[in-house]
Motif scaffolding. Sequence first.
Motif, PDB file in Angstrom:
ATOM      1  N   ALA A 140     -13.310  56.667 -16.645  1.00 37.87           N
ATOM      2  CA  ALA A 140     -14.189  56.311 -17.764  1.00 37.87           C
ATOM      3  C   ALA A 140     -14.089  54.818 -18.057  1.00 37.87           C
ATOM      4  CB  ALA A 140     -13.822  57.127 -19.002  1.00 37.87           C
ATOM      5  N   GLU A 141     -12.886  54.251 -17.960  1.00 38.15           N
ATOM      6  CA  GLU A 141     -12.709  52.814 -18.215  1.00 38.15           C
ATOM      7  C   GLU A 141     -13.479  51.965 -17.202  1.00 38.15           C
ATOM      8  OE1 GLU A 141      -9.135  49.758 -17.546  1.00 38.15           O
ATOM      9  OE2 GLU A 141      -8.678  51.313 -19.033  1.00 38.15           O
ATOM     10  N   GLN A 142     -13.564  52.435 -15.972  1.00 44.83           N
ATOM     11  CA  GLN A 142     -14.245  51.684 -14.920  1.00 44.83           C
ATOM     12  C   GLN A 142     -15.759  51.818 -14.989  1.00 44.83           C
ATOM     13  OE1 GLN A 142     -12.294  53.693 -11.691  1.00 44.83           O
ATOM     14  NE2 GLN A 142     -10.846  52.001 -11.363  1.00 44.83           N
ATOM     15  N   THR A 143     -16.256  52.912 -15.585  1.00 45.44           N
ATOM     16  CA  THR A 143     -17.696  53.204 -15.527  1.00 45.44           C
ATOM     17  C   THR A 143     -18.344  53.414 -16.896  1.00 45.44           C
ATOM     18  OG1 THR A 143     -17.281  55.576 -15.267  1.00 45.44           O
ATOM     19  CG2 THR A 143     -17.456  54.264 -13.230  1.00 45.44           C
ATOM     20  N   GLY A 144     -17.660  53.064 -17.970  1.00 44.84           N
ATOM     21  CA  GLY A 144     -18.190  53.271 -19.313  1.00 44.84           C
ATOM     22  C   GLY A 144     -19.444  52.451 -19.576  1.00 44.84           C
ATOM     23  N   ASN A 145     -20.394  53.059 -20.292  1.00 45.29           N
ATOM     24  CA  ASN A 145     -21.666  52.402 -20.564  1.00 45.29           C
ATOM     25  C   ASN A 145     -22.240  53.011 -21.840  1.00 45.29           C
ATOM     26  OD1 ASN A 145     -24.314  51.452 -20.533  1.00 45.29           O
ATOM     27  ND2 ASN A 145     -24.481  51.606 -18.310  1.00 45.29           N
ATOM     28  N   GLY A 146     -22.457  52.199 -22.867  1.00 44.85           N
ATOM     29  CA  GLY A 146     -22.941  52.708 -24.152  1.00 44.85           C
ATOM     30  C   GLY A 146     -24.271  52.101 -24.552  1.00 44.85           C
ATOM     31  N   VAL A 147     -24.973  52.785 -25.448  1.00 47.53           N
ATOM     32  CA  VAL A 147     -26.244  52.288 -25.977  1.00 47.53           C
ATOM     33  C   VAL A 147     -26.312  52.603 -27.464  1.00 47.53           C
ATOM     34  CG1 VAL A 147     -27.533  54.399 -25.389  1.00 47.53           C
ATOM     35  CG2 VAL A 147     -28.756  52.229 -25.644  1.00 47.53           C
ATOM     36  N   LYS A 148     -26.876  51.676 -28.233  1.00 47.49           N
ATOM     37  CA  LYS A 148     -27.086  51.873 -29.667  1.00 47.49           C
ATOM     38  C   LYS A 148     -28.521  51.484 -29.974  1.00 47.49           C
ATOM     39  CE  LYS A 148     -25.464  50.691 -34.296  1.00 47.49           C
ATOM     40  NZ  LYS A 148     -25.179  51.973 -34.864  1.00 47.49           N
ATOM     41  N   VAL A 149     -29.159  52.274 -30.847  1.00 47.94           N
ATOM     42  CA  VAL A 149     -30.535  51.992 -31.250  1.00 47.94           C
ATOM     43  C   VAL A 149     -30.613  51.972 -32.774  1.00 47.94           C
ATOM     44  CG1 VAL A 149     -31.221  54.427 -31.087  1.00 47.94           C
ATOM     45  CG2 VAL A 149     -32.960  52.659 -30.968  1.00 47.94           C
ATOM     46  N   THR A 150     -31.309  50.973 -33.326  1.00 46.41           N
ATOM     47  CA  THR A 150     -31.515  50.852 -34.769  1.00 46.41           C
ATOM     48  C   THR A 150     -32.947  50.401 -35.024  1.00 46.41           C
ATOM     49  OG1 THR A 150     -30.803  48.534 -34.825  1.00 46.41           O
ATOM     50  CG2 THR A 150     -29.105  50.210 -35.234  1.00 46.41           C
ATOM     51  N   ASP A 158     -28.534  55.449 -33.908  1.00 45.77           N
ATOM     52  CA  ASP A 158     -27.905  56.487 -33.107  1.00 45.77           C
ATOM     53  C   ASP A 158     -27.244  55.815 -31.905  1.00 45.77           C
ATOM     54  OD1 ASP A 158     -27.181  59.092 -32.395  1.00 45.77           O
ATOM     55  OD2 ASP A 158     -29.072  59.492 -31.354  1.00 45.77           O
ATOM     56  N   GLU A 159     -26.269  56.512 -31.323  1.00 45.01           N
ATOM     57  CA  GLU A 159     -25.552  55.989 -30.164  1.00 45.01           C
ATOM     58  C   GLU A 159     -25.387  57.070 -29.110  1.00 45.01           C
ATOM     59  OE1 GLU A 159     -22.004  53.606 -30.934  1.00 45.01           O
ATOM     60  OE2 GLU A 159     -22.510  53.683 -33.073  1.00 45.01           O
ATOM     61  N   ALA A 160     -25.274  56.637 -27.860  1.00 41.31           N
ATOM     62  CA  ALA A 160     -24.998  57.549 -26.748  1.00 41.31           C
ATOM     63  C   ALA A 160     -24.210  56.768 -25.702  1.00 41.31           C
ATOM     64  CB  ALA A 160     -26.297  58.086 -26.146  1.00 41.31           C
ATOM     65  N   SER A 161     -23.570  57.493 -24.806  1.00 40.74           N
ATOM     66  CA  SER A 161     -22.822  56.827 -23.742  1.00 40.74           C
ATOM     67  C   SER A 161     -22.834  57.681 -22.482  1.00 40.74           C
ATOM     68  CB  SER A 161     -21.385  56.541 -24.174  1.00 40.74           C
ATOM     69  OG  SER A 161     -20.708  57.746 -24.414  1.00 40.74           O
ATOM     70  N   LYS A 162     -22.493  57.039 -21.381  1.00 43.31           N
ATOM     71  CA  LYS A 162     -22.409  57.728 -20.094  1.00 43.31           C
ATOM     72  C   LYS A 162     -21.303  57.066 -19.289  1.00 43.31           C
ATOM     73  CE  LYS A 162     -23.453  60.178 -16.459  1.00 43.31           C
ATOM     74  NZ  LYS A 162     -22.847  61.479 -16.359  1.00 43.31           N
ATOM     75  N   ASP A 163     -20.436  57.877 -18.702  1.00 42.96           N
ATOM     76  CA  ASP A 163     -19.467  57.375 -17.727  1.00 42.96           C
ATOM     77  C   ASP A 163     -19.418  58.358 -16.565  1.00 42.96           C
ATOM     78  OD1 ASP A 163     -17.261  59.371 -17.978  1.00 42.96           O
ATOM     79  OD2 ASP A 163     -17.025  58.520 -19.982  1.00 42.96           O
ATOM     80  N   PHE A 164     -18.767  57.951 -15.528  1.00 40.17           N
ATOM     81  CA  PHE A 164     -18.681  58.782 -14.323  1.00 40.17           C
ATOM     82  C   PHE A 164     -17.224  59.148 -14.041  1.00 40.17           C
ATOM     83  CE2 PHE A 164     -22.739  56.757 -14.114  1.00 40.17           C
ATOM     84  CZ  PHE A 164     -23.566  57.717 -13.572  1.00 40.17           C
ATOM     85  N   ASN A 165     -16.506  59.511 -15.110  1.00 41.52           N
ATOM     86  CA  ASN A 165     -15.107  59.877 -15.003  1.00 41.52           C
ATOM     87  C   ASN A 165     -14.936  61.041 -14.030  1.00 41.52           C
ATOM     88  OD1 ASN A 165     -12.375  59.594 -15.718  1.00 41.52           O
ATOM     89  ND2 ASN A 165     -12.537  61.293 -17.160  1.00 41.52           N
ATOM     90  N   ASN A 166     -13.999  60.903 -13.102  1.00 35.60           N
ATOM     91  CA  ASN A 166     -13.659  61.919 -12.094  1.00 35.60           C
ATOM     92  C   ASN A 166     -14.720  62.123 -11.020  1.00 35.60           C
ATOM     93  OD1 ASN A 166     -11.039  62.550 -12.962  1.00 35.60           O
ATOM     94  ND2 ASN A 166     -11.871  63.835 -14.586  1.00 35.60           N
ATOM     95  N   GLU A 167     -15.773  61.315 -11.018  1.00 28.31           N
ATOM     96  CA  GLU A 167     -16.762  61.369  -9.933  1.00 28.31           C
ATOM     97  C   GLU A 167     -16.114  60.747  -8.699  1.00 28.31           C
ATOM     98  OE1 GLU A 167     -20.776  61.747  -8.295  1.00 28.31           O
ATOM     99  OE2 GLU A 167     -20.365  62.034 -10.409  1.00 28.31           O
TER     100      GLU A 167
END
Length: 176
Positions: A140-150, A158-167
Amino acid sequence: AFSLDIRMTVTEDAQTGEVVFGDYVTKDVTVSNESGLTVTKEGTYDKTNGKFNYTVRVTSTGTNTNVTITDTIEGTLLTYNKDLVVSSNKGSSEVSGGVTSENNNGFTYVEASMVDGEVLTLQYSASIDYSQLTGSKFTAEQTGNGVKVTSDEDEDGDEASKDFNNETAYDLISKT
């Protein structure tokens, strides 16, 4: 028996009240001026090209102005490719915003206005620096990616995130 379908257009200062249809029929009309935004983020791993492809969807409830989408790549292996494409379910002519800032770690995109039910879809990619990878799986630390919209109407947004932990980053091949 018959049915009657009535469609109305109201201005943004419309109020809740009654609509009178002749001498015997009166209907209550509720007008909501509430606004809000929701965001989702999805991603796929393109192993062949060494990148992650992302799709961000921002949905408007009510009218929202100055919709600000800030996407931040936090992953230590990732570099934003500056290849953002934005579309709207209301048609391409409805997308009038633009990138206000971008760097290797993401971007900020501002859309002047979104109407009720409108969905903006943002697509982009990030390259992977495999030389920084330890092991055969992403973290998750290597592939973390977040988004925030206002917006002006929804300052908390609102916020959301995506990572590729354990991929699995790559398949190990062993020689026997």
